[in-house]
Design a protein around this motif. Structure first.
Motif, short mmCIF file in Angstrom:
data_model
loop_
_atom_site.label_atom_id
_atom_site.label_comp_id
_atom_site.label_asym_id
_atom_site.label_seq_id
_atom_site.Cartn_x
_atom_site.Cartn_y
_atom_site.Cartn_z
N ILE A 14 0.81 -0.88 -0.08
CA ILE A 14 0.08 0.02 -0.08
C ILE A 14 0.89 1.16 0.09
CG2 ILE A 14 -1.68 1.53 1.36
CD1 ILE A 14 -2.98 -1.21 2.06
N VAL A 15 1.70 1.42 0.85
CA VAL A 15 2.87 2.44 0.90
C VAL A 15 3.57 2.62 -0.34
CG1 VAL A 15 5.00 3.38 1.86
CG2 VAL A 15 3.23 2.42 3.38
N CYS A 16 3.99 1.56 -1.16
CA CYS A 16 4.43 1.60 -2.51
C CYS A 16 3.50 2.34 -3.58
CB CYS A 16 4.89 0.32 -2.96
SG CYS A 16 6.25 -0.41 -1.91
N LEU A 17 2.36 1.87 -3.30
CA LEU A 17 1.39 2.22 -4.51
C LEU A 17 0.94 3.79 -4.20
CD1 LEU A 17 -0.97 -0.69 -4.74
CD2 LEU A 17 0.68 -0.16 -6.34
N VAL A 18 0.73 3.95 -3.12
CA VAL A 18 0.55 5.59 -2.61
C VAL A 18 1.77 6.41 -3.18
CG1 VAL A 18 0.06 7.14 -0.81
CG2 VAL A 18 -1.31 4.78 -1.11
N LEU A 19 2.90 6.01 -2.64
CA LEU A 19 4.20 6.69 -2.83
C LEU A 19 4.31 6.83 -4.44
CD1 LEU A 19 6.47 8.09 -1.65
CD2 LEU A 19 7.64 5.87 -2.03
N VAL A 20 4.23 5.95 -5.19
CA VAL A 20 4.16 6.23 -6.95
C VAL A 20 3.07 7.16 -7.20
CG1 VAL A 20 3.60 4.99 -9.06
CG2 VAL A 20 5.06 3.87 -7.15
N PHE A 21 1.88 6.91 -6.73
CA PHE A 21 0.74 8.17 -7.13
C PHE A 21 1.25 9.50 -6.71
CE2 PHE A 21 -3.03 10.24 -5.71
CZ PHE A 21 -3.56 10.53 -6.72
N ALA A 68 10.20 7.71 3.61
CA ALA A 68 11.08 7.31 4.98
C ALA A 68 10.29 5.93 5.16
CB ALA A 68 10.73 8.47 6.01
N ILE A 69 9.13 5.99 5.44
CA ILE A 69 8.20 4.60 5.75
C ILE A 69 8.73 3.65 4.99
CG2 ILE A 69 6.08 3.58 6.04
CD1 ILE A 69 4.78 6.20 6.87
N PHE A 70 8.85 3.79 3.71
CA PHE A 70 9.06 2.75 2.40
C PHE A 70 10.60 2.13 2.96
CE2 PHE A 70 11.58 1.96 -1.27
CZ PHE A 70 10.84 0.88 -1.80
N ILE A 71 11.52 3.13 3.15
CA ILE A 71 12.77 2.65 3.47
C ILE A 71 12.90 2.13 4.63
CG2 ILE A 71 15.09 3.48 3.88
CD1 ILE A 71 14.69 6.08 2.06
N VAL A 72 12.32 2.48 5.85
CA VAL A 72 12.17 1.71 6.95
C VAL A 72 11.75 0.25 6.82
CG1 VAL A 72 11.53 1.61 9.33
CG2 VAL A 72 12.47 3.85 8.56
N LEU A 73 10.53 0.32 6.29
CA LEU A 73 10.09 -1.06 6.26
C LEU A 73 10.81 -1.93 5.16
CD1 LEU A 73 6.17 -0.39 5.53
CD2 LEU A 73 7.04 -1.76 7.49
N SER A 74 11.21 -1.45 4.06
CA SER A 74 12.41 -2.18 3.39
C SER A 74 13.48 -2.71 4.22
CB SER A 74 12.99 -1.49 2.12
OG SER A 74 11.92 -0.90 1.36
N LEU A 75 14.06 -2.10 4.93
CA LEU A 75 15.10 -2.24 5.73
C LEU A 75 14.90 -3.61 6.86
CD1 LEU A 75 17.14 0.92 6.31
CD2 LEU A 75 17.59 -1.07 4.84
N VAL A 76 13.48 -3.11 7.61
CA VAL A 76 13.37 -4.04 8.42
C VAL A 76 12.94 -5.50 7.88
CG1 VAL A 76 11.20 -4.72 10.22
CG2 VAL A 76 12.62 -2.29 9.89
N MET A 77 12.10 -5.53 6.73
CA MET A 77 11.50 -6.57 6.10
C MET A 77 12.86 -7.43 5.45
SD MET A 77 8.12 -5.43 4.37
CE MET A 77 7.81 -6.91 3.43
N ASN A 78 13.89 -6.77 5.24
CA ASN A 78 14.94 -7.55 4.49
C ASN A 78 15.84 -8.12 5.62
OD1 ASN A 78 16.73 -8.38 2.63
ND2 ASN A 78 18.21 -6.69 2.65
N MET A 79 15.98 -7.38 6.68
CA MET A 79 16.87 -7.99 7.89
C MET A 79 16.35 -8.98 8.61
SD MET A 79 18.89 -4.80 9.51
CE MET A 79 17.60 -3.43 9.53
N SER A 80 14.91 -8.80 8.92
CA SER A 80 14.36 -9.86 9.66
C SER A 80 13.68 -11.15 8.86
CB SER A 80 13.09 -9.22 10.46
OG SER A 80 12.48 -8.44 9.79
N TRP A 81 13.35 -10.82 7.61
CA TRP A 81 12.97 -12.17 7.24
C TRP A 81 13.35 -12.41 5.82
CZ3 TRP A 81 7.89 -8.45 7.56
CH2 TRP A 81 7.42 -8.80 8.67
N GLY A 82 14.69 -11.63 5.55
CA GLY A 82 15.23 -12.14 4.42
C GLY A 82 14.58 -12.43 2.92
#
Length: 83
Positions: A14-21, A68-82
Motif C-alpha cells: 500500500i505504501v508503495c502504491l501511494v508513493l508512486v501515485f 521514509a516509511i518505505f525505506i524503514v519497512l524495506s530495511l526491516v523486512m530485509n533484515m528480519s525475514w530475508g
C-alpha cells in the motif's frame, strides 16, 4: 507465513502504491515555463511566502514521510525475514 509478516507485506505494498501515485501527482521542480527556459524556478519571497499551506507543500511532505516509511519497512523486512 505469520500474521505479522502478511500485515507488514500488505502495508508495504500500500505504501508503495501511494508513493508512486504521489510522485506522479507532484509538480516537478522548474515545471513552469520560466523554469524550463532558464533551468531554475521563479521563486521569490512573495511566491514562497505562505507556501507551507499549499497543496504542493502537502504533497511534498506526504511524499517525504511515505518515502521514509518505505525505506524503514524495506530495511526491516530485509533484515528480519530475508526478502
Amino acid at each position: 507465513m505469520s500474521g505479522i509478516r502478511i500485515a507488514a507485506t500488505v502495508v508495504y505494498i500500500i505504501v508503495c502504491l501511494v508513493l508512486v501515485f504521489l510522485v506522479f501527482k507532484g509538480k516537478g521542480q522548474g515545471a513552469d515555463l520560466s523554469g524550463g527556459i532558464t533551468g531554475r524556478s521563479n521563486d521569490t519571497y512573495f511566491t514562497t511566502h505562505g507556501k507551507k499551506h499549499t497543496e504542493d507543500a502537502l504533497l511534498e511532505r506526504s511524499t517525504a514521510i511515505l518515502a521514509a516509511i518505505f525505506i524503514v519497512l524495506s530495511l526491516v523486512m530485509n533484515m528480519s525475514w530475508g526478502y
